[in-house]
Design a protein around this motif. Sequence first.
Motif, PDB file in Angstrom:
ATOM      1  N   UNK A 214       5.052   1.805  15.253  1.00 30.08           N
ATOM      2  CA  UNK A 214       5.397   0.388  15.187  1.00 30.08           C
ATOM      3  C   UNK A 214       4.555  -0.466  16.122  1.00 30.08           C
ATOM      4  N   UNK A 215       3.844   0.163  17.060  1.00 27.46           N
ATOM      5  CA  UNK A 215       3.003  -0.587  17.991  1.00 27.46           C
ATOM      6  C   UNK A 215       3.698  -1.025  19.255  1.00 27.46           C
ATOM      7  N   UNK A 216       4.817  -0.394  19.599  1.00 28.02           N
ATOM      8  CA  UNK A 216       5.522  -0.709  20.835  1.00 28.02           C
ATOM      9  C   UNK A 216       4.688  -0.235  22.024  1.00 28.02           C
ATOM     10  N   UNK A 217       4.696  -0.995  23.119  1.00 30.33           N
ATOM     11  CA  UNK A 217       3.868  -0.642  24.266  1.00 30.33           C
ATOM     12  C   UNK A 217       4.430   0.576  25.001  1.00 30.33           C
ATOM     13  N   UNK A 298       6.007   4.177   6.835  1.00 27.83           N
ATOM     14  CA  UNK A 298       6.794   4.156   8.066  1.00 27.83           C
ATOM     15  C   UNK A 298       6.662   2.817   8.788  1.00 27.83           C
ATOM     16  N   UNK A 299       5.440   2.332   8.898  1.00 31.03           N
ATOM     17  CA  UNK A 299       5.220   1.079   9.620  1.00 31.03           C
ATOM     18  C   UNK A 299       5.923  -0.071   8.929  1.00 31.03           C
ATOM     19  N   UNK A 300       5.895  -0.096   7.595  1.00 30.21           N
ATOM     20  CA  UNK A 300       6.587  -1.142   6.846  1.00 30.21           C
ATOM     21  C   UNK A 300       8.083  -1.106   7.136  1.00 30.21           C
ATOM     22  N   UNK A 301       8.648   0.094   7.222  1.00 30.43           N
ATOM     23  CA  UNK A 301      10.076   0.202   7.513  1.00 30.43           C
ATOM     24  C   UNK A 301      10.404  -0.191   8.946  1.00 30.43           C
TER      25      UNK A 301
END
Length: 304
Positions: A214-217, A298-301
């Motif tokens: 998801x791109x969370x830090x 997955x990223x879309x969800x």
Amino acid sequence: MLRHRPVIAAVVLAVALSPTVGLAGLAHAQPPAPLVPNIDTGSSALLGPHLPHGDAPRLTSVPNFRDVAGTGAGYVGAEGARMAKGVFYRADAIVPDDADLATLDALRLEAIYDLRTDEEVGEKPNRLPVGVDYVRIPILSGNLYEMVDQIGSPEDARNMMREINRAFVTGDVERAAFRDLLTGLATTEGAQVFHCTAGKDRTGWASMLLQSVAGVDDATIMSDYLLTNEYNKEWAAKTRASIAATQGEDVAQLFEPLLGVEDSYLQAGIDELESRYGSVADYLTDGLGLSPDTLAALKDKLLA
């Protein structure tokens, strides 16, 4: 030197790896206090198909049940987008009392993925809402009793947890299982839950992977990982007390690191991942063999 180590190992695992063994009254205890202000009890009764999802409900009998997306507005991911709430949940062993079972039923879960070994499932079978798909994906190579039997100091216990996290990167069995889990999460519609016994190690690694997609830090991912210590606080305290009462204070101190998480546990796995693959993205594709389509799904969800 501990005498009768195999017996002690069996007792410690029976207590430490089963959320309710020897913990009379835990189901009636109050939920652990939140670590951050915006964690609240939520209300599954308010959730509807056209309404935003609130925070995951706090379950007294499944204390480490929570939303992978976090609380409040959800964790910030790629390009400032928030993680979607009510999509993926993480948990410890799902052994709810009647009230918590009704709460889980109201979440309209589609699938539950059990990451425990056969021995763990035998110790504490799940109790699931009617109609949910139950998928077994055991993740743990080696014999837990043998691993625990080698512990001679608290630092040995910490090293065991670090090695388990490294094995999520180095082990063929583990990588294949995480591939199956993420593929299932990507291709199954509806809300889903994945869990192990305490909801902290195998579950924590899977949560890290999802949050990374998801791109969370990194700092937020680590903070979320460490929240297990708050959600499981009452369980860990009661479990430690049970070990001390049955095996003595020295044994309780010896095995206390197994009851929670430390940043070095997850970091050991991440360091191994970066050493072998360079990045989480490459681990997902080269290590787990996930396709671009699966990762895109997955990223879309994951992102609202």
